[in-house]
Design a protein around this motif. Structure first.
Motif, short mmCIF file in Angstrom:
data_model
loop_
_atom_site.label_atom_id
_atom_site.label_comp_id
_atom_site.label_asym_id
_atom_site.label_seq_id
_atom_site.Cartn_x
_atom_site.Cartn_y
_atom_site.Cartn_z
N ASN A 178 34.90 147.85 115.42
CA ASN A 178 34.69 148.57 114.17
C ASN A 178 34.23 149.99 114.39
O ASN A 178 33.67 150.62 113.50
N MET A 179 34.47 150.55 115.58
CA MET A 179 34.10 151.93 115.87
C MET A 179 35.34 152.82 115.75
O MET A 179 36.44 152.42 116.11
N LEU A 180 35.13 154.03 115.25
CA LEU A 180 36.22 154.98 115.12
C LEU A 180 36.85 155.25 116.49
O LEU A 180 36.17 155.58 117.45
N SER A 181 38.17 155.09 116.58
CA SER A 181 38.85 155.32 117.86
C SER A 181 39.78 156.53 117.82
O SER A 181 39.87 157.27 118.79
N THR A 182 40.49 156.71 116.70
CA THR A 182 41.37 157.87 116.58
C THR A 182 41.31 158.43 115.17
O THR A 182 41.01 157.71 114.21
#
Length: 270
Positions: A111-115
């Motif tokens: 659930n972490m921002l990747s792009t």
């Protein structure tokens, strides 16, 4: 090119090893509980950014004003699905005409921002994290220009930030910032990076940007009070100027002014 590829491969190996270890299986990241505010103002000289929150401390909208450019004013609305941030819509004036920019956020398995993807951007931006949900890498490519930020931590606070840069003409440079001291008060930028870091990295303008605020100031749990900069010469790091001291004024232990190292901000909580 080789230096950036080397660091990306190194971090990929570390993250893959962590992911494959059954003892390190993690639950999805959940935003931390924050003090209740309805609005956060960040003022940089005559420029300002405003961030609006609902009663559940979810960032809903805001605006950036650049007084140095009378034609520039930007407003944004954050977009959610099942309480998870999926994107944002930005409206701004350019050449006296209203423009719209849509931002899409992609998350990793935790659930972490990747792009971050935008139909009007030519650049690509990706982010990576460690097992404690701490941001450890930002990679940006815009044409033939590449920036790789590598971040290390001492507990909840940033310890070092290295920037490995390849310029448009193919030149390479390596710089390093070490954060040597922090106060014991909460960092006001947690209101911006709490939702898997997306709001702070969304806008191309305004005073809250990863390339205009020191990452130690943006990502740490507490507020940095001192840092030292270095430049790489061969295999060695050399001091690159006078150490920086950051100064704060507080109200109820919350920073309301920040100065030093080229940063001059007023923070207003509502």
């Amino acid at each position: 090119m080789k230096s950036i590829v080397k660091y990306i491969l190194y971090l990929s190996v570390i993250m893959a090893a962590t992911a494959c270890n059954d003892d390190n299986i993690r639950a999805p990241y959940r935003p931390v509980t924050l003090p209740k505010i309805s609005r956060l103002n960040i003022i940089s000289g005559s420029d300002s950014s405003v961030f609006i929150y609902n009663t559940d401390m979810i960032l809903t909208s805001g605006r950036d004003n650049s007084e140095g450019n009378s034609a520039w004013k930007e407003s944004f609305a954050m977009e959610y699905q099942n309480s998870l941030l999926t994107g944002a819509t930005y409206e701004y004036l350019m050449d006296e005409r209203k423009q719209t920019r849509n931002i899409s956020y992609k998350r990793n398995d935790f659930n972490m921002l990747s792009t971050i993807v935008s139909e009007t951007w030519t650049k690509g931006l990706s982010l990576s994290y460690d097992e404690s949900y701490r941001l450890i890498q930002i990679y940006m490519k815009d044409g033939s220009t590449e920036n790789l930020y590598v971040i290390t931590y001492n507990g909840p606070n940033v310890a070092t930030v290295e920037l490995h840069q390849i310029s448009e003409n193919g030149g390479e440079s390596d710089t390093r910032t070490e954060y040597t001291a922090y106060d014991s008060n909460a960092n006001p930028f947690h209101f911006l990076v709490n939702v898997f870091h997306a709001p702070a990295f969304a806008s191309a303008y305004g005073p809250v940007r990863y390339d205009s605020l020191p990452l130690g100031m943006l990502l740490s749990a507490n507020n940095p009070t001192a840092s030292v900069s270095y430049v790489k010469n061969g295999e060695h790091w050399e001091n690159n100027g006078t150490p920086v001291d950051y100064m704060y004024e507080y109200a109820d232990n919350d920073p309301v002014t920040i100065s030093g190292g080229g940063v001059s901000l007023v923070i207003e909580y509502h």
